[in-house]
Motif scaffolding. Sequence first.
Motif, PDB file in Angstrom:
ATOM      1  N   ALA A  15      -4.033   0.952 -31.636  1.00  0.00           N
ATOM      2  CA  ALA A  15      -3.354   0.547 -30.405  1.00  0.00           C
ATOM      3  C   ALA A  15      -1.871   0.283 -30.602  1.00  0.00           C
ATOM      4  O   ALA A  15      -1.040   0.669 -29.768  1.00  0.00           O
ATOM      5  CB  ALA A  15      -4.030  -0.703 -29.837  1.00  0.00           C
ATOM      6  N   ASP A  16      -1.512  -0.353 -31.697  1.00  0.00           N
ATOM      7  CA  ASP A  16      -0.122  -0.759 -31.865  1.00  0.00           C
ATOM      8  C   ASP A  16       0.796   0.436 -32.137  1.00  0.00           C
ATOM      9  O   ASP A  16       1.926   0.474 -31.654  1.00  0.00           O
ATOM     10  CB  ASP A  16      -0.002  -1.805 -32.967  1.00  0.00           C
ATOM     11  CG  ASP A  16      -0.681  -3.117 -32.573  1.00  0.00           C
ATOM     12  OD1 ASP A  16      -0.862  -3.351 -31.361  1.00  0.00           O
ATOM     13  OD2 ASP A  16      -1.057  -3.893 -33.469  1.00  0.00           O
ATOM     14  N   ARG A  17       0.297   1.430 -32.881  1.00  0.00           N
ATOM     15  CA  ARG A  17       1.112   2.638 -33.082  1.00  0.00           C
ATOM     16  C   ARG A  17       1.184   3.463 -31.801  1.00  0.00           C
ATOM     17  O   ARG A  17       2.220   4.082 -31.511  1.00  0.00           O
ATOM     18  CB  ARG A  17       0.579   3.472 -34.246  1.00  0.00           C
ATOM     19  CG  ARG A  17       0.921   2.880 -35.608  1.00  0.00           C
ATOM     20  CD  ARG A  17       0.726   3.858 -36.741  1.00  0.00           C
ATOM     21  NE  ARG A  17      -0.688   4.200 -36.946  1.00  0.00           N
ATOM     22  CZ  ARG A  17      -1.132   4.923 -37.965  1.00  0.00           C
ATOM     23  NH1 ARG A  17      -0.280   5.394 -38.874  1.00  0.00           N
ATOM     24  NH2 ARG A  17      -2.421   5.182 -38.102  1.00  0.00           N
ATOM     25  N   TYR A  33      -9.868  10.469 -27.917  1.00  0.00           N
ATOM     26  CA  TYR A  33     -10.499   9.191 -28.267  1.00  0.00           C
ATOM     27  C   TYR A  33     -10.418   8.981 -29.782  1.00  0.00           C
ATOM     28  O   TYR A  33     -10.023   7.908 -30.272  1.00  0.00           O
ATOM     29  CB  TYR A  33     -11.975   9.176 -27.884  1.00  0.00           C
ATOM     30  CG  TYR A  33     -12.320   9.151 -26.421  1.00  0.00           C
ATOM     31  CD1 TYR A  33     -11.518   8.488 -25.491  1.00  0.00           C
ATOM     32  CD2 TYR A  33     -13.482   9.775 -25.962  1.00  0.00           C
ATOM     33  CE1 TYR A  33     -11.865   8.465 -24.142  1.00  0.00           C
ATOM     34  CE2 TYR A  33     -13.841   9.747 -24.623  1.00  0.00           C
ATOM     35  CZ  TYR A  33     -13.036   9.096 -23.716  1.00  0.00           C
ATOM     36  OH  TYR A  33     -13.392   9.068 -22.398  1.00  0.00           O
ATOM     37  N   GLU A  34     -10.844  10.003 -30.516  1.00  0.00           N
ATOM     38  CA  GLU A  34     -10.926   9.867 -31.970  1.00  0.00           C
ATOM     39  C   GLU A  34      -9.541   9.809 -32.605  1.00  0.00           C
ATOM     40  O   GLU A  34      -9.312   9.032 -33.541  1.00  0.00           O
ATOM     41  CB  GLU A  34     -11.746  11.013 -32.553  1.00  0.00           C
ATOM     42  CG  GLU A  34     -13.202  10.992 -32.107  1.00  0.00           C
ATOM     43  CD  GLU A  34     -14.097  11.919 -32.902  1.00  0.00           C
ATOM     44  OE1 GLU A  34     -13.635  12.483 -33.922  1.00  0.00           O
ATOM     45  OE2 GLU A  34     -15.271  12.074 -32.511  1.00  0.00           O
ATOM     46  N   VAL A  35      -8.613  10.608 -32.107  1.00  0.00           N
ATOM     47  CA  VAL A  35      -7.248  10.565 -32.635  1.00  0.00           C
ATOM     48  C   VAL A  35      -6.629   9.191 -32.405  1.00  0.00           C
ATOM     49  O   VAL A  35      -5.932   8.655 -33.270  1.00  0.00           O
ATOM     50  CB  VAL A  35      -6.389  11.673 -31.991  1.00  0.00           C
ATOM     51  CG1 VAL A  35      -4.903  11.452 -32.256  1.00  0.00           C
ATOM     52  CG2 VAL A  35      -6.811  13.044 -32.515  1.00  0.00           C
ATOM     53  N   ALA A  36      -6.902   8.597 -31.256  1.00  0.00           N
ATOM     54  CA  ALA A  36      -6.336   7.288 -30.945  1.00  0.00           C
ATOM     55  C   ALA A  36      -7.034   6.158 -31.674  1.00  0.00           C
ATOM     56  O   ALA A  36      -6.386   5.291 -32.280  1.00  0.00           O
ATOM     57  CB  ALA A  36      -6.401   7.047 -29.433  1.00  0.00           C
ATOM     58  N   GLY A  37      -8.370   6.126 -31.616  1.00  0.00           N
ATOM     59  CA  GLY A  37      -9.111   4.971 -32.115  1.00  0.00           C
ATOM     60  C   GLY A  37      -9.910   5.178 -33.370  1.00  0.00           C
ATOM     61  O   GLY A  37     -10.468   4.220 -33.920  1.00  0.00           O
ATOM     62  N   GLY A  38      -9.994   6.424 -33.854  1.00  0.00           N
ATOM     63  CA  GLY A  38     -10.788   6.689 -35.040  1.00  0.00           C
ATOM     64  C   GLY A  38     -12.271   6.759 -34.717  1.00  0.00           C
ATOM     65  O   GLY A  38     -12.685   6.750 -33.554  1.00  0.00           O
ATOM     66  N   VAL A  39     -13.073   6.818 -35.780  1.00  0.00           N
ATOM     67  CA  VAL A  39     -14.532   6.904 -35.634  1.00  0.00           C
ATOM     68  C   VAL A  39     -15.177   5.860 -36.534  1.00  0.00           C
ATOM     69  O   VAL A  39     -14.810   5.718 -37.702  1.00  0.00           O
ATOM     70  CB  VAL A  39     -15.053   8.310 -36.016  1.00  0.00           C
ATOM     71  CG1 VAL A  39     -16.568   8.367 -35.889  1.00  0.00           C
ATOM     72  CG2 VAL A  39     -14.409   9.374 -35.144  1.00  0.00           C
ATOM     73  N   LEU A  45       3.852  -0.622 -17.729  1.00  0.00           N
ATOM     74  CA  LEU A  45       3.292  -1.481 -18.761  1.00  0.00           C
ATOM     75  C   LEU A  45       2.813  -0.653 -19.943  1.00  0.00           C
ATOM     76  O   LEU A  45       2.054   0.307 -19.779  1.00  0.00           O
ATOM     77  CB  LEU A  45       2.109  -2.285 -18.203  1.00  0.00           C
ATOM     78  CG  LEU A  45       1.310  -3.110 -19.222  1.00  0.00           C
ATOM     79  CD1 LEU A  45       2.178  -4.223 -19.804  1.00  0.00           C
ATOM     80  CD2 LEU A  45       0.058  -3.698 -18.575  1.00  0.00           C
ATOM     81  N   VAL A  46       3.264  -1.024 -21.122  1.00  0.00           N
ATOM     82  CA  VAL A  46       2.734  -0.479 -22.376  1.00  0.00           C
ATOM     83  C   VAL A  46       1.954  -1.598 -23.049  1.00  0.00           C
ATOM     84  O   VAL A  46       2.537  -2.567 -23.533  1.00  0.00           O
ATOM     85  CB  VAL A  46       3.858   0.025 -23.293  1.00  0.00           C
ATOM     86  CG1 VAL A  46       3.278   0.477 -24.637  1.00  0.00           C
ATOM     87  CG2 VAL A  46       4.609   1.177 -22.633  1.00  0.00           C
ATOM     88  N   PRO A  47       0.627  -1.504 -23.086  1.00  0.00           N
ATOM     89  CA  PRO A  47      -0.175  -2.594 -23.643  1.00  0.00           C
ATOM     90  C   PRO A  47      -0.314  -2.479 -25.156  1.00  0.00           C
ATOM     91  O   PRO A  47      -0.164  -1.407 -25.737  1.00  0.00           O
ATOM     92  CB  PRO A  47      -1.536  -2.382 -22.972  1.00  0.00           C
ATOM     93  CG  PRO A  47      -1.625  -0.887 -22.845  1.00  0.00           C
ATOM     94  CD  PRO A  47      -0.220  -0.409 -22.569  1.00  0.00           C
ATOM     95  N   ASP A  48      -0.587  -3.586 -25.791  1.00  0.00           N
ATOM     96  CA  ASP A  48      -0.966  -3.601 -27.200  1.00  0.00           C
ATOM     97  C   ASP A  48      -1.819  -4.846 -27.431  1.00  0.00           C
ATOM     98  O   ASP A  48      -2.103  -5.607 -26.497  1.00  0.00           O
ATOM     99  CB  ASP A  48       0.250  -3.559 -28.133  1.00  0.00           C
ATOM    100  CG  ASP A  48       1.246  -4.674 -27.886  1.00  0.00           C
ATOM    101  OD1 ASP A  48       0.844  -5.725 -27.334  1.00  0.00           O
ATOM    102  OD2 ASP A  48       2.422  -4.518 -28.242  1.00  0.00           O
TER     103      ASP A  48
END
Length: 306
Positions: free
Chosen positions: A96-98, A77-83, A123-126
Amino acid sequence: RTYVEVHAPGSIFKPLVALAALENRVIAPETTIYAGGSLQVRNQYDPSVVYTFGDWAVHGNVNMNRALARSSDVYFYEVAGGVWEGGRETFRGLGADRLAQWARFAGLGRPTGLDLPGEASGLVPDSAWKQRALGEDWLLGDTYTFGIGQGYLTASVIQMATMTAALANGGDLLVPHVVRGVQQYGALTLVPTRVTARLPASPEHLAIVRRGMVSAASDADGTATTGVPAGVSIGGKTGTAEFGQPYPDGVFDTHGWFIAFAPAEQPQIAVAVYLEYAVGQTHAGPVAKEILEAYFRGGDAHRVAR
């Protein structure tokens, strides 16, 4: 069904997230994150509303190797979206885009080129896709679920097998084939190996991710030990993807996934298993084990990963 159906891959997507994070210098292999069982996020418009993103266990302090071995959701979660704390970002994740960019690097969102008709793209969402398709802004929670292979992301089994082979062979995305070759007048002409793309990752970072997958299959409390065949070391990763509507107690039905490459030191084979209404570790792992044992008993091994 391995190539015309698509589903959320769940945690078998995490090795790719780890690779993307290393390449983008979001984290280093030794970066430690406390995985305390859940991550809470306040609604940006109403701070009194708190969303909880759960993990399947409390893992404590984990680095990348340990996070892959234990399949920690909070870590990814944190690696993907930060804190975010107090309205400000205290740790910047991939975003999300990276994440979407790296999913496409790995061949998701498009056919693999398999020599059968009707292959699905998945599907690859962004953020742009969500606005266009749903008329909604992309939210932090979308990124968290994306980071563990859930939410809007979908992929076929053959796509995940191809991604696994690329992690194992140094980054080459190979075109999978059902036809091994054509025999005419006693002569067999093999279908040539074709590389469609390459993961833009360093050998060092690919090796780090592979080591995490090996730990998942070799550590005493690794989640992928159920897929290890007798006498062969593997790199593995489990996935248990929620789907449908929750039951009154909040629990979802799940599909089970398992990916693996073997032998761990010099991979010859990449495997992806998907089972409906199942758990990755409990149900999909043993199926992968049977496939790998059959392969290594077969003698005439046809290499699918270099």
